[in-house]
Design a protein around this motif. Structure first.
Motif, mmCIF file in Angstrom:
data_model
loop_
_atom_site.group_PDB
_atom_site.id
_atom_site.type_symbol
_atom_site.label_atom_id
_atom_site.label_comp_id
_atom_site.label_asym_id
_atom_site.label_seq_id
_atom_site.Cartn_x
_atom_site.Cartn_y
_atom_site.Cartn_z
ATOM 1 N N LEU A 103 70.326 26.373 43.608
ATOM 2 C CA LEU A 103 71.559 26.220 44.398
ATOM 3 C C LEU A 103 71.311 26.618 46.015
ATOM 4 C CD1 LEU A 103 74.431 25.107 44.680
ATOM 5 C CD2 LEU A 103 75.235 27.297 43.997
ATOM 6 N N ASP A 104 70.783 27.969 46.050
ATOM 7 C CA ASP A 104 70.782 28.705 47.226
ATOM 8 C C ASP A 104 69.605 27.574 48.115
ATOM 9 O OD1 ASP A 104 72.533 30.693 46.538
ATOM 10 O OD2 ASP A 104 71.002 31.933 45.864
ATOM 11 N N ARG B 182 82.259 29.620 47.716
ATOM 12 C CA ARG B 182 81.596 29.715 46.620
ATOM 13 C C ARG B 182 82.238 29.979 45.514
ATOM 14 N NH1 ARG B 182 79.480 27.582 50.165
ATOM 15 N NH2 ARG B 182 77.464 27.698 51.196
ATOM 16 N N ASP B 183 81.815 29.511 44.356
ATOM 17 C CA ASP B 183 82.354 30.115 42.985
ATOM 18 C C ASP B 183 81.188 30.483 41.816
ATOM 19 O OD1 ASP B 183 84.413 30.940 41.349
ATOM 20 O OD2 ASP B 183 84.832 28.873 40.798
ATOM 21 N N GLU B 184 81.435 31.706 41.267
ATOM 22 C CA GLU B 184 80.459 31.983 40.227
ATOM 23 C C GLU B 184 81.160 32.423 39.048
ATOM 24 O OE1 GLU B 184 76.746 35.092 39.300
ATOM 25 O OE2 GLU B 184 77.166 34.226 41.317
ATOM 26 N N GLY C 114 77.822 29.578 35.497
ATOM 27 C CA GLY C 114 77.119 29.049 36.468
ATOM 28 C C GLY C 114 77.780 29.426 37.984
ATOM 29 N N LYS C 115 76.928 29.007 39.058
ATOM 30 C CA LYS C 115 77.404 29.056 40.353
ATOM 31 C C LYS C 115 77.656 27.890 40.784
ATOM 32 C CE LYS C 115 73.470 30.861 42.192
ATOM 33 N NZ LYS C 115 72.511 31.531 42.835
ATOM 34 N N PHE C 116 78.720 27.557 41.724
ATOM 35 C CA PHE C 116 79.071 26.379 42.316
ATOM 36 C C PHE C 116 79.187 26.574 43.885
ATOM 37 C CE2 PHE C 116 80.782 27.003 38.089
ATOM 38 C CZ PHE C 116 80.541 25.632 37.536
ATOM 39 N N ALA C 117 79.204 25.238 44.306
ATOM 40 C CA ALA C 117 79.182 25.149 45.894
ATOM 41 C C ALA C 117 79.674 23.548 46.016
ATOM 42 C CB ALA C 117 77.834 25.200 46.624
ATOM 43 N N TRP D 228 76.278 22.559 40.825
ATOM 44 C CA TRP D 228 76.387 23.600 40.014
ATOM 45 C C TRP D 228 74.815 23.733 39.394
ATOM 46 C CZ3 TRP D 228 75.978 21.549 34.477
ATOM 47 C CH2 TRP D 228 75.931 22.851 33.602
ATOM 48 N N GLN D 229 74.547 25.207 39.618
ATOM 49 C CA GLN D 229 73.538 25.711 38.966
ATOM 50 C C GLN D 229 73.888 26.543 37.742
ATOM 51 O OE1 GLN D 229 71.123 28.254 41.455
ATOM 52 N NE2 GLN D 229 69.785 28.709 39.773
ATOM 53 N N LEU E 271 73.723 29.311 34.820
ATOM 54 C CA LEU E 271 73.095 30.495 34.655
ATOM 55 C C LEU E 271 72.618 30.637 33.387
ATOM 56 C CD1 LEU E 271 76.104 32.852 35.779
ATOM 57 C CD2 LEU E 271 74.266 32.253 37.118
#
Length: 127
Positions: free
Chosen positions: A81-82, A99-101, A105-108, A121-122, A124
């Motif tokens: 994601l980054d 951003r949300d975690e 996972g991590k979201f943008a 979505w990445q 985790l």
């Protein structure tokens, strides 16, 4: 270069999300869960246990899709994601500063060239 690895979710805006979800269950055989949605597990996910596609309905007045009034939002699963956000920023793509975690996972969020809000979505991975 970071890339999309699958479709993480399909989200539908509706005046009556419960009725829409029930329509899909009745007519297309989607098995609903507690949130008027479904989770389609992938059989070939890597790493194992991280792959699924979510399907869900949302209220008409949801702000989750942004302010555009779009009826559908796609969530794309990404491998980094980054890195993807850095690449997109360098190309001038609109990126939501939020951003949300979560535990999964991590979201943008970004917008495509037509102004459609897209979720990235990445997942985790447990190490």
């Amino acid at each position: 270069m970071a890339k999309v690895t699958g479709v993480g979710g399909v989200f539908l805006r509706s005046k009556d999300p419960g009725a829409l979800a029930r329509w899909y269950a009745e007519h297309l055989g989607i098995t609903l869960n507690d949130f008027n949605g479904a989770a389609f597990q992938w059989s070939d996910d890597v790493p194992k246990g991280t792959g699924m596609t979510a399907w869900s309905t949302f209220p008409q007045d949801t702000k989750y899709f942004g302010d555009s009034g779009q009826a559908v939002m796609i969530d794309y699963r990404v491998d980094d994601l980054d890195e993807m956000l850095a690449d997109l920023a360098a190309k001038g793509v609109w990126i939501d500063p939020k951003r949300d975690e979560a535990s999964y996972g991590k979201f943008a969020w970004i917008k495509d060239c037509d102004g459609n809000r897209i979720e990235l979505w990445q997942p985790l991975v447990d190490e």
